[in-house]
Design an enzyme around this catalytic site. Structure first.
Site, PDB file in Angstrom:
ATOM      1  N   GLY A 144       0.815  -1.207   0.000  1.00  0.00           N
ATOM      2  CA  GLY A 144       0.000   0.000   0.000  1.00  0.00           C
ATOM      3  C   GLY A 144       0.847   1.255   0.000  1.00  0.00           C
ATOM      4  N   GLY A 145       0.399   2.256   0.728  1.00  0.00           N
ATOM      5  CA  GLY A 145       1.127   3.526   0.768  1.00  0.00           C
ATOM      6  C   GLY A 145       2.540   3.388   1.289  1.00  0.00           C
ATOM      7  N   GLU A 197      21.793  -5.854 -21.584  1.00  0.00           N
ATOM      8  CA  GLU A 197      22.204  -7.132 -22.189  1.00  0.00           C
ATOM      9  C   GLU A 197      21.129  -7.711 -23.100  1.00  0.00           C
ATOM     10  OE1 GLU A 197      24.499  -9.992 -20.185  1.00  0.00           O
ATOM     11  OE2 GLU A 197      25.336  -8.569 -18.752  1.00  0.00           O
TER      12      GLU A 197
END
Length: 380
Positions: free
Chosen positions: A340-341, A364
């Site tokens: 979440g936050g 690559e």
């Protein structure tokens, strides 16, 4: 926890895996946040890798190296990346350089450079890409002009890992400026006069120093030519096939780290009167992530097994690199979402994993290049 693929590893490989995982958790992880924030490579970690003989992974034993098979190389790359992708990237590029010297260099070059490089210093670089020649290296404009017993190199290379800290560079240049088929491979020490550009400030992989290199009439002995003239690109593609297996393994390590962080957070974060790991939407995210990690690891192991068996692993290597790198982006994205936050802050490592993951689909050989290689094996 990684799913059960240990049956494909020997007892020695499992021991190496466990040793490197312990080092990754105890020595690499604690420095990762600061080295990323300060854009500084953790040199003490590099010295620790050298103490474990990991800087000599692709160096023959007679020159002081470890000389591991491709599966063991993949296992090591996965576990180092579990600690920090920037460190794994630096190590893999160093190993590309030692591989080139070991496979293509003359005996005097091997004796002069490989023992010290296996011991960790000088650090190696691999200079193929240019500002105007990335996915199509045949378009490079760097030129190596023969003058008696020397070559004189002029040109510019871009996106060079270990650009600041490296001292030995594998350089690809045309010996005929008008012939794209004349690309040749050279060993060029930085002390010969390579100019190092400013360090790139990147979205991720910030602890890894990435620079441009400029060659302005840089002179090297003719014996520093590693391949016959015109054989450089085929040598590069050969070396990069093995390198792509290593990059795919790094993607697995980063994905596993993101999955482990997401599982741990989901088990301790409570919402709606219980841990969010009890919420079906979160559980299904974790199930998808685990499946992608496991599938990626199996593709890496298969490509490594083909290489170790002497088969042509190009298609398998591209499949592993394509799938595992794209999976890493998705898995790290979902790890942020599970957090979440908090996943959007530097308080948790998943935001760094998310930033780091994207480069796996680019360096690559981009995902688009990998799909073209796979398509050739399927269609052509």
């Amino acid at each position: 926890m990684a799913l059960a693929t240990t049956g494909t590893l020997s007892e020695e490989q499992r021991a190496i895996r466990d040793l490197v995982r312990e080092f990754a958790v105890e020595e690499i992880r604690p420095t990762a946040r600061e080295s990323d924030a300060t854009e500084t490579f953790p040199e003490a970690v590099w010295d620790g890798l050298a103490d474990l003989d990991l800087t000599g992974l692709t160096t023959p034993e007679r020159y002081g190296g470890f000389d591991v098979d491709r599966l063991t190389y993949s296992v090591v790359n996965e576990e180092v990346a579990y600690g920090q992708l920037a460190v794994a990237t630096a190590l893999s590029v160093h190993c590309l350089a030692t591989s080139c010297i070991a496979e293509f260099g003359g005996e005097r070059l091997k004796e002069r450079y490989l023992p010290d490089m296996a011991a960790g210093r000088p650090v190696g670089m691999f200079a193929l890409s240019e500002p105007g020649a990335g996915s199509n290296p045949a378009e490079m404009t760097t030129v190596a002009r023969r003058e008696g017993d020397e070559y004189v190199i002029t040109g510019e290379k871009q996106w060079i890992t270990n650009g600041e800290r490296g001292e030995v560079c594998i350089v690809f240049a045309r010996t005929d400026p008008d012939d794209p088929g004349s690309v040749t491979q050279f060993l060029v020490p930085k002390s010969a006069g390579i100019e190092v550009g400013p360090k790139e400030h990147k979205l991720g992989l910030r602890a890894s120093d990435t620079t441009a290199l400029t060659f302005d009439e840089v002179k090297i002995p003719a014996e520093n030519r590693l391949t016959p003239e015109g054989k450089g690109l085929s040598a590069a593609f050969h070396i990069l096939t093995g390198g792509r297996i290593g990059i795919a393994a790094q993607a697995v390590g980063l994905s596993q780290a993101a999955l482990d962080e997401a599982v741990a957070y989901a088990n301790q974060r409570e919402q709606f009167d219980g841990p969010i790991a009890d919420i079906q939407a979160v559980r299904h995210k974790l199930a998808d992530m685990a499946t992608r990690v496991h599938a990626s690891r199996l593709l890496v192991y298969e490509a490594a097994r083909q290489a170790d068996a002497g088969a042509d692993p190009r298609i398998a290597a591209s499949m592993a690199k394509y799938f595992a790198s794209e999976a890493a982006v998705d898995v790290c994205n979902e790890a942020v979402q599970v957090h979440g936050g908090y996943g959007y802050t530097t308080d948790f490592p998943v935001e760094r994993f998310y930033r780091d993951a994207k480069i796996l689909t680019i360096y690559e050989g981009t995902s688009e290049i990998q799909k073209e290689i796979i398509a050739r094996g399927v269609v052509d």
